[in-house]
Structures are given as structure tokens and as C-alpha cells.
Write an enzyme that holds these catalytic residues in place. Structure first.
Site, mmCIF file in Angstrom:
data_model
loop_
_atom_site.group_PDB
_atom_site.id
_atom_site.type_symbol
_atom_site.label_atom_id
_atom_site.label_comp_id
_atom_site.label_asym_id
_atom_site.label_seq_id
_atom_site.Cartn_x
_atom_site.Cartn_y
_atom_site.Cartn_z
ATOM 1 N N ASN A 81 0.812 -1.228 0.000
ATOM 2 C CA ASN A 81 0.000 0.000 0.000
ATOM 3 C C ASN A 81 0.843 1.275 0.000
ATOM 4 O O ASN A 81 0.407 2.296 -0.538
ATOM 5 C CB ASN A 81 -0.936 -0.029 1.220
ATOM 6 C CG ASN A 81 -1.615 1.302 1.434
ATOM 7 O OD1 ASN A 81 -2.611 1.623 0.776
ATOM 8 N ND2 ASN A 81 -1.077 2.125 2.337
ATOM 9 N N TYR A 148 4.118 9.642 -11.132
ATOM 10 C CA TYR A 148 3.050 8.899 -10.439
ATOM 11 C C TYR A 148 2.261 8.067 -11.450
ATOM 12 O O TYR A 148 2.028 6.872 -11.233
ATOM 13 C CB TYR A 148 2.131 9.893 -9.715
ATOM 14 C CG TYR A 148 1.135 9.239 -8.769
ATOM 15 C CD1 TYR A 148 1.561 8.689 -7.560
ATOM 16 C CD2 TYR A 148 -0.217 9.179 -9.076
ATOM 17 C CE1 TYR A 148 0.654 8.096 -6.688
ATOM 18 C CE2 TYR A 148 -1.125 8.598 -8.205
ATOM 19 C CZ TYR A 148 -0.689 8.051 -7.014
ATOM 20 O OH TYR A 148 -1.580 7.464 -6.148
ATOM 21 N N LYS A 152 2.411 4.021 -11.384
ATOM 22 C CA LYS A 152 1.164 3.339 -11.016
ATOM 23 C C LYS A 152 0.703 2.415 -12.152
ATOM 24 O O LYS A 152 0.142 1.365 -11.901
ATOM 25 C CB LYS A 152 0.085 4.360 -10.632
ATOM 26 C CG LYS A 152 0.363 5.034 -9.280
ATOM 27 C CD LYS A 152 0.342 4.025 -8.129
ATOM 28 C CE LYS A 152 0.535 4.655 -6.769
ATOM 29 N NZ LYS A 152 0.408 3.699 -5.651
#
Ligand SMILES: NC(=O)c1ccc[n+]([C@@H]2O[C@H](COP(=O)([O-])OP(=O)(O)OC[C@H]3O[C@@H](n4cnc5c(N)ncnc54)[C@H](O)[C@@H]3O)[C@@H](O)[C@H]2O)c1
Length: 257
Positions: A81, A148, A152
Site C-alpha cells: 500500500n 506517479y 502506477k
């Protein structure tokens, strides 16, 4: 109560706050034994104390051995996470190698390293569960956030690869892809977050609810914002139309900055 989780040994990385803390709370409420990891030892200990879990502070890239020991030898569920979102929306400046390196390390390589450490035992016993907190940015790309968005996408691809490679050998994989979630990370996203994420932001506990629904339904893709499915379909069906719409949002963001 979800049967698969009762009594399970669960690790949640980056669980000192935000989505990770909500996942840790929910797993504990479902009867799991939870290792709470965070870079920030004080925050990991506070959440572990609150839920009767065990704090294992440190970098999420290298905690599987300590977490396994804390759980008495077996990790049943691993939630990758921990993540970082860096301000790097302007490619007219020199490449910020440090930021890109950190994004790769935390958002992708920490997942790869954990899976390497966990898989031999999971394959030997024929079961294991890997939960990846990706982001809708892993499916759709986020305005103003190239490192990002790219990392991701990488985290999503790795989760997909794990699932398609090992599902017949007992591995369950879930990829959680929310848009805005009210956490410290969202507060730090500035005007792009205000424009794209804040209007539909949800609470971290809603993300945990969506994961548990997905666990019960044995589903890979977890969409706490269900509308993301339609955006993802539109991107696949008509890439140029989708890019033109995203560019309109980019232009709106440039006017706001
Ligand atoms: N908040 C959102 O809008 C949103 C949306 C989609 C996806 N996500 C993803 O959800 C995950 C959790 O984000 P959040 O919003 O709860 O963020 P957050 O900033 O509130 O919490 C992240 C936690 O991770 C910890 N952390 C950072 N690097 C670490 C490392 N290397 N090892 C261990 N811990 C580390 C931080 O100390 C922090 O406590 C991230 O992967 C993020 O990309 C967040």
C-alpha cells in the site's frame, strides 16, 4: 465477517495513516492478526496500538522477513500500500532523477521485492493473497503527475502479471484503483488534485469496504469509484477522443495555476 481473513496473518505497508491505516483497521476488525508497517515508526506504533496489531516500522521494500517473524512464520495477506506522489508536472525543467527513482522504488520495486520474498512459501502451500494499492492513475493517467502515472501503470501491470501467472497455483491478487481519497496525500496534490480528485473524494474506510467486497466476490479489479470503469473503457475504445478530453482538463488546470 469474511472467512478467508479470520485469523489470517496480514501485513499492510504505509499503514501509519490514510488508506493503509483504514485497511489495517478493517483487517483487524475482521479478526486478522495485523502487522502495521510505516517509514514513520511513531505512526506505525500508534495504529498498531489502536487495533491490537504489531508495528514493524521501516522501508516497505525490505520488511517481509521481519513481518513474517512477527506473525509467527506465515504471511497470509500482503497489502503493498505504501506509495509516493511527487510534484513533477513540468517537463520543461531538467529531469528530476531523484524523484523518478523514488517513485519507481516505492510504487513499483517495493511490490516486486515483496512478491519475490513471499511467493516461494505461498506456492509451496498453494495459497496467498497480494493486495496492491494502485490508483485510478494506473488505469487512466493523472494530470500534472508523470512519475506517479507511469509508476502506477507499472504497479497495475505487475499485479496483473502476478495474477495471470499464479492464479492456478492458489495466488489471489487484488488491484485497488481509487480516484481521490481524503488523506495526507490528497491534501498535498495541490491545484491538480483540487480540480480532478477532490470533488469526488471518498474516505479511506470506503476503500477498505470496496476491497472487502472484492475479496468476497473473488475479484481482481477493485474500483472504489465505480465510474472509473467507464473512463477506462472509453480510453481503450477511443484513445484520441479520450486524450482530447484529458487535454481539456490539462488546459483548465493551466488556467488555474
Ligand atoms: N489519497 C488518494 O487520493 C489516493 C488515490 C489513489 C491511490 N492512492 C494510493 O494509496 C496508497 C496510500 O496513500 P494515502 O493516500 O493513504 O497516502 P498517505 O500519504 O496518507 O499515507 C502513505 C503512508 O505511507 C508511508 N510511506 C511512504 N513511503 C513509505 C515506504 N517506503 N515504506 C513504508 N511506508 C512508507 C508514509 O509515511 C505514510 O504514512 C498509495 O500507494 C497511494 O498512491 C491514494
Amino acid at each position: 465477517m469474511v472467512e478467508a481473513v479470520q485469523g489470517a496473518g496480514v501485513v499492510v505497508t504505509g499503514a501509519g495513516g490514510g488508506i493503509g491505516a483504514a485497511l489495517a483497521r478493517r483487517f483487524a476488525a475482521e479478526g486478522a492478526r495485523v502487522v502495521v508497517n510505516d517509514l514513520d515508526a511513531g505512526r506505525a506504533e500508534a495504529v498498531a496500538g489502536e487495533i491490537g496489531g504489531i508495528a514493524v516500522p521501516g522501508d516497505a521494500s525490505a520488511i517481509v522477513a521481519d513481518a513474517r517473524e512477527a506473525l509467527g512464520g506465515t504471511v497470509d495477506v500482503y497489502c503493498a500500500n505504501a506509495g509516493v506522489a511527487l510534484e513533477d508536472g513540468d517537463l520543461e525543467q531538467p529531469v528530476d532523477e531523484k524523484s523518478w527513482g523514488l517513485a519507481w522504488d516505492v510504487n513499483v520495486m517495493a511490490h516486486v521485492r515483496a512478491a519475490h520474498a513471499l511467493l516461494p512459501a505461498w506456492l509451496e502451500r498453494g495459497s496467498g493473497r497480494f493486495v496492491s494499492t494502485v490508483s485510478a492513475a494506473g488505469l487512466l493517467t493523472m494530470i500534472g503527475a508523470p512519475s506517479y502515472s507511469v509508476t502506477k501503470h507499472g504497479a497495475y501491470a505487475f499485479a496483473e502479471w502476478l495474477s495471470l501467472t499464479y492464479r492456478h497455483r492458489g495466488l489471489k491478487v487484488h488491484a485497488i484503483c481509487p480516484q481521490g481519497v481524503r488523506t495526507d496525500m490528497l491534501s498535498a496534490t495541490g491545484s491538480a488534485g483540487d480540480l480532478v480528485l477532490r470533488p469526488t473524494a471518498i474516505d479511506p474506510a470506503d476503500v477498505a469496504d470496496a476491497l472487502f467486497e472484492g475479496i468476497e466476490e473473488d475479484r481482481f479489479l477493485i474500483l472504489p469509484h465505480p465510474e472509473v470503469a467507464a473512463f477506462y473503457r472509453a480510453r481503450a475504445a477511443e484513445p484520441d477522443h479520450w486524450l482530447t478530453n484529458m487535454n481539456r482538463i490539462q488546459q483548465k488546470w493551466e488556467e488555474l495555476r
